[in-house]
Design a protein around this motif. Structure first.
Motif, PDB file in Angstrom:
ATOM      1  N   SER A  52       3.305 -19.503 -12.010  1.00  0.00           N
ATOM      2  CA  SER A  52       3.182 -20.490 -10.935  1.00  0.00           C
ATOM      3  C   SER A  52       3.524 -19.854  -9.594  1.00  0.00           C
ATOM      4  O   SER A  52       2.925 -20.186  -8.564  1.00  0.00           O
ATOM      5  N   GLU A  53       4.482 -18.908  -9.591  1.00  0.00           N
ATOM      6  CA  GLU A  53       4.857 -18.212  -8.353  1.00  0.00           C
ATOM      7  C   GLU A  53       3.698 -17.380  -7.824  1.00  0.00           C
ATOM      8  O   GLU A  53       3.514 -17.256  -6.614  1.00  0.00           O
ATOM      9  N   TYR A  54       2.930 -16.804  -8.732  1.00  0.00           N
ATOM     10  CA  TYR A  54       1.755 -16.035  -8.325  1.00  0.00           C
ATOM     11  C   TYR A  54       0.702 -16.961  -7.713  1.00  0.00           C
ATOM     12  O   TYR A  54       0.125 -16.664  -6.664  1.00  0.00           O
ATOM     13  N   GLN A  55       0.463 -18.063  -8.369  1.00  0.00           N
ATOM     14  CA  GLN A  55      -0.583 -18.976  -7.921  1.00  0.00           C
ATOM     15  C   GLN A  55      -0.271 -19.577  -6.549  1.00  0.00           C
ATOM     16  O   GLN A  55      -1.178 -19.825  -5.747  1.00  0.00           O
ATOM     17  N   SER A  56       1.018 -19.779  -6.255  1.00  0.00           N
ATOM     18  CA  SER A  56       1.391 -20.387  -4.975  1.00  0.00           C
ATOM     19  C   SER A  56       1.657 -19.365  -3.874  1.00  0.00           C
ATOM     20  O   SER A  56       1.688 -19.722  -2.696  1.00  0.00           O
ATOM     21  N   ALA A  57       1.834 -18.094  -4.225  1.00  0.00           N
ATOM     22  CA  ALA A  57       2.168 -17.065  -3.234  1.00  0.00           C
ATOM     23  C   ALA A  57       0.997 -16.802  -2.295  1.00  0.00           C
ATOM     24  O   ALA A  57      -0.159 -16.775  -2.723  1.00  0.00           O
ATOM     25  N   GLU A  58       1.313 -16.586  -1.032  1.00  0.00           N
ATOM     26  CA  GLU A  58       0.285 -16.243  -0.050  1.00  0.00           C
ATOM     27  C   GLU A  58       0.238 -14.744   0.217  1.00  0.00           C
ATOM     28  O   GLU A  58      -0.834 -14.171   0.379  1.00  0.00           O
ATOM     29  N   SER A  73      -4.756  -2.245 -11.451  1.00  0.00           N
ATOM     30  CA  SER A  73      -6.025  -2.445 -10.737  1.00  0.00           C
ATOM     31  C   SER A  73      -6.562  -3.867 -10.902  1.00  0.00           C
ATOM     32  O   SER A  73      -7.071  -4.461  -9.944  1.00  0.00           O
ATOM     33  N   LEU A  74      -6.435  -4.457 -12.108  1.00  0.00           N
ATOM     34  CA  LEU A  74      -6.903  -5.822 -12.314  1.00  0.00           C
ATOM     35  C   LEU A  74      -6.092  -6.813 -11.470  1.00  0.00           C
ATOM     36  O   LEU A  74      -6.639  -7.772 -10.928  1.00  0.00           O
ATOM     37  N   ILE A  75      -4.796  -6.558 -11.371  1.00  0.00           N
ATOM     38  CA  ILE A  75      -3.925  -7.433 -10.573  1.00  0.00           C
ATOM     39  C   ILE A  75      -4.294  -7.327  -9.096  1.00  0.00           C
ATOM     40  O   ILE A  75      -4.439  -8.338  -8.399  1.00  0.00           O
ATOM     41  N   LEU A  76      -4.445  -6.106  -8.612  1.00  0.00           N
ATOM     42  CA  LEU A  76      -4.794  -5.888  -7.208  1.00  0.00           C
ATOM     43  C   LEU A  76      -6.115  -6.574  -6.858  1.00  0.00           C
ATOM     44  O   LEU A  76      -6.228  -7.246  -5.829  1.00  0.00           O
ATOM     45  N   GLU A  77      -7.108  -6.413  -7.725  1.00  0.00           N
ATOM     46  CA  GLU A  77      -8.418  -7.017  -7.477  1.00  0.00           C
ATOM     47  C   GLU A  77      -8.343  -8.542  -7.515  1.00  0.00           C
ATOM     48  O   GLU A  77      -9.001  -9.227  -6.722  1.00  0.00           O
ATOM     49  N   HIS A  78      -7.521  -9.082  -8.423  1.00  0.00           N
ATOM     50  CA  HIS A  78      -7.394 -10.531  -8.523  1.00  0.00           C
ATOM     51  C   HIS A  78      -6.721 -11.114  -7.281  1.00  0.00           C
ATOM     52  O   HIS A  78      -7.123 -12.176  -6.789  1.00  0.00           O
ATOM     53  N   ILE A  79      -5.697 -10.423  -6.781  1.00  0.00           N
ATOM     54  CA  ILE A  79      -5.021 -10.875  -5.554  1.00  0.00           C
ATOM     55  C   ILE A  79      -6.037 -11.001  -4.425  1.00  0.00           C
ATOM     56  O   ILE A  79      -6.066 -12.007  -3.702  1.00  0.00           O
ATOM     57  N   LEU A  80      -6.880  -9.988  -4.284  1.00  0.00           N
ATOM     58  CA  LEU A  80      -7.876  -9.992  -3.212  1.00  0.00           C
ATOM     59  C   LEU A  80      -8.928 -11.077  -3.438  1.00  0.00           C
ATOM     60  O   LEU A  80      -9.295 -11.803  -2.510  1.00  0.00           O
ATOM     61  N   SER A  81      -9.416 -11.195  -4.658  1.00  0.00           N
ATOM     62  CA  SER A  81     -10.473 -12.173  -4.935  1.00  0.00           C
ATOM     63  C   SER A  81      -9.970 -13.613  -4.802  1.00  0.00           C
ATOM     64  O   SER A  81     -10.755 -14.527  -4.537  1.00  0.00           O
ATOM     65  N   ALA A  82      -8.656 -13.792  -4.976  1.00  0.00           N
ATOM     66  CA  ALA A  82      -8.066 -15.128  -4.843  1.00  0.00           C
ATOM     67  C   ALA A  82      -7.798 -15.488  -3.389  1.00  0.00           C
ATOM     68  O   ALA A  82      -7.308 -16.588  -3.104  1.00  0.00           O
ATOM     69  N   GLY A  83      -8.098 -14.570  -2.476  1.00  0.00           N
ATOM     70  CA  GLY A  83      -7.924 -14.840  -1.060  1.00  0.00           C
ATOM     71  C   GLY A  83      -6.487 -14.718  -0.583  1.00  0.00           C
ATOM     72  O   GLY A  83      -6.138 -15.212   0.499  1.00  0.00           O
ATOM     73  N   VAL A 102      -4.020  -4.612   2.800  1.00  0.00           N
ATOM     74  CA  VAL A 102      -5.375  -4.107   2.570  1.00  0.00           C
ATOM     75  C   VAL A 102      -6.274  -5.264   2.159  1.00  0.00           C
ATOM     76  O   VAL A 102      -5.828  -6.216   1.519  1.00  0.00           O
ATOM     77  N   THR A 103      -7.526  -5.173   2.525  1.00  0.00           N
ATOM     78  CA  THR A 103      -8.507  -6.197   2.156  1.00  0.00           C
ATOM     79  C   THR A 103      -9.514  -5.666   1.145  1.00  0.00           C
ATOM     80  O   THR A 103     -10.357  -6.401   0.659  1.00  0.00           O
ATOM     81  N   SER A 104      -9.416  -4.383   0.829  1.00  0.00           N
ATOM     82  CA  SER A 104     -10.292  -3.749  -0.158  1.00  0.00           C
ATOM     83  C   SER A 104      -9.553  -2.553  -0.753  1.00  0.00           C
ATOM     84  O   SER A 104      -8.824  -1.854  -0.039  1.00  0.00           O
ATOM     85  N   LEU A 105      -9.748  -2.310  -2.036  1.00  0.00           N
ATOM     86  CA  LEU A 105      -9.115  -1.149  -2.667  1.00  0.00           C
ATOM     87  C   LEU A 105      -9.716   0.154  -2.162  1.00  0.00           C
ATOM     88  O   LEU A 105      -9.134   1.223  -2.352  1.00  0.00           O
ATOM     89  N   ASP A 106     -10.853   0.077  -1.475  1.00  0.00           N
ATOM     90  CA  ASP A 106     -11.453   1.264  -0.866  1.00  0.00           C
ATOM     91  C   ASP A 106     -10.588   1.800   0.278  1.00  0.00           C
ATOM     92  O   ASP A 106     -10.775   2.939   0.724  1.00  0.00           O
ATOM     93  N   GLN A 107      -9.671   0.978   0.774  1.00  0.00           N
ATOM     94  CA  GLN A 107      -8.785   1.403   1.853  1.00  0.00           C
ATOM     95  C   GLN A 107      -7.619   2.254   1.358  1.00  0.00           C
ATOM     96  O   GLN A 107      -6.836   2.753   2.160  1.00  0.00           O
ATOM     97  N   LEU A 108      -7.499   2.406   0.046  1.00  0.00           N
ATOM     98  CA  LEU A 108      -6.409   3.195  -0.527  1.00  0.00           C
ATOM     99  C   LEU A 108      -6.832   4.650  -0.682  1.00  0.00           C
ATOM    100  O   LEU A 108      -7.868   4.950  -1.276  1.00  0.00           O
ATOM    101  N   LYS A 109      -6.032   5.551  -0.144  1.00  0.00           N
ATOM    102  CA  LYS A 109      -6.301   6.989  -0.209  1.00  0.00           C
ATOM    103  C   LYS A 109      -5.052   7.706  -0.713  1.00  0.00           C
ATOM    104  O   LYS A 109      -3.934   7.234  -0.506  1.00  0.00           O
ATOM    105  N   PRO A 110      -5.205   8.883  -1.357  1.00  0.00           N
ATOM    106  CA  PRO A 110      -4.029   9.622  -1.830  1.00  0.00           C
ATOM    107  C   PRO A 110      -3.040   9.884  -0.697  1.00  0.00           C
ATOM    108  O   PRO A 110      -3.405  10.358   0.376  1.00  0.00           O
ATOM    109  N   GLY A 111      -1.768   9.553  -0.955  1.00  0.00           N
ATOM    110  CA  GLY A 111      -0.733   9.696   0.063  1.00  0.00           C
ATOM    111  C   GLY A 111       0.180  10.876  -0.190  1.00  0.00           C
ATOM    112  O   GLY A 111      -0.221  11.888  -0.784  1.00  0.00           O
TER     113      GLY A 111
END
Length: 200
Positions: A52-58, A73-83, A102-111
């Motif tokens: 429930s904390e995930y569903q309500s978090a902004e 990766s599935l979690i990251l993509e779901h966060i983005l797709s859920a807005g 980040v608004t896309s995982l394409d913005q992630l580069k090796p650090g």
């Protein structure tokens, strides 16, 4: 849950016991079957999005899993797709990190350590803006004691937040007890493939 370590068997300080645990646990993790890892990753993802904390978090903080960690990766993509607003850690110097949006995982580069992370062009997220944090670990106990990798990045950063902190860990990598030092933050919850452990 395994219980391969205790104060009596390893002796010494908490820091020394943690060093010994890291060595053995890295060996254990390297021997986990690939099918078990993938099945655990998928079930942990299902538990995460059921919260429930995930569903309500902004604004949600989530690390990028590497080197045998939970594949987030599935979690990251779901966060983005859920807005939702996704914050990903970025190392800026030894022991210090910040979080950027980040608004896309394409913005992630090796650090700094080869781990995918946002660059400084991505908007900075202040610690107080984070509603929920998913935290990596080498091992964790059911009472929320987390064993990291010894850099202190997450303890330092998360101490500045007021959000709920949840460690992601394969059940086979959990321990009954984790030695703690005074600055080690306790997690508010632990998610494995078997269940969600609520600490407080």
């Amino acid at each position: 849950m395994d219980n391969i370590f205790s104060k009596e068997t390893t002796g010494g300080t908490a820091a020394g016991r943690k060093r010994e645990m890291r060595k053995e646990l890295k060996r254990r993790r390297a021997n986990l079957p690939e099918k078990y890892r993938k099945d655990a990753d998928r079930q942990i993802f299902r538990h995460v999005i059921s919260l429930s904390e995930y569903q309500s978090a902004e604004t949600i903080f989530c690390y990028v899993g590497t080197d045998g960690e939970i594949d987030t990766s599935l979690i990251l993509e779901h966060i983005l797709s859920a807005g939702k607003r996704l914050g990903v850690p970025r190392c800026i110097e030894k022991g210090v990190m910040e979080v950027r949006s980040v608004t896309s995982l394409d913005q992630l580069k090796p650090g700094m350590y080869g781990i995918p992370e946002p660059d400084e062009a991505c908007p900075l997220i202040c610690p107080g803006e984070i509603d929920l944090a998913f935290v990596p670990c080498l091992s964790c106990s059911r009472d929320g004691r987390r064993l990291g990798y010894g850099g202190g990045y997450y303890d330092r950063y998360l101490a500045r937040t007021g959000c709920r902190r949840i460690a992601l860990c394969q059940e086979k990598m959990t321990e009954e007890a984790i030695p703690a030092e005074e600055w080690d933050l306790r997690m508010d919850g632990v998610i494995t493939e078997k269940r969600i452990y609520n600490v407080k």
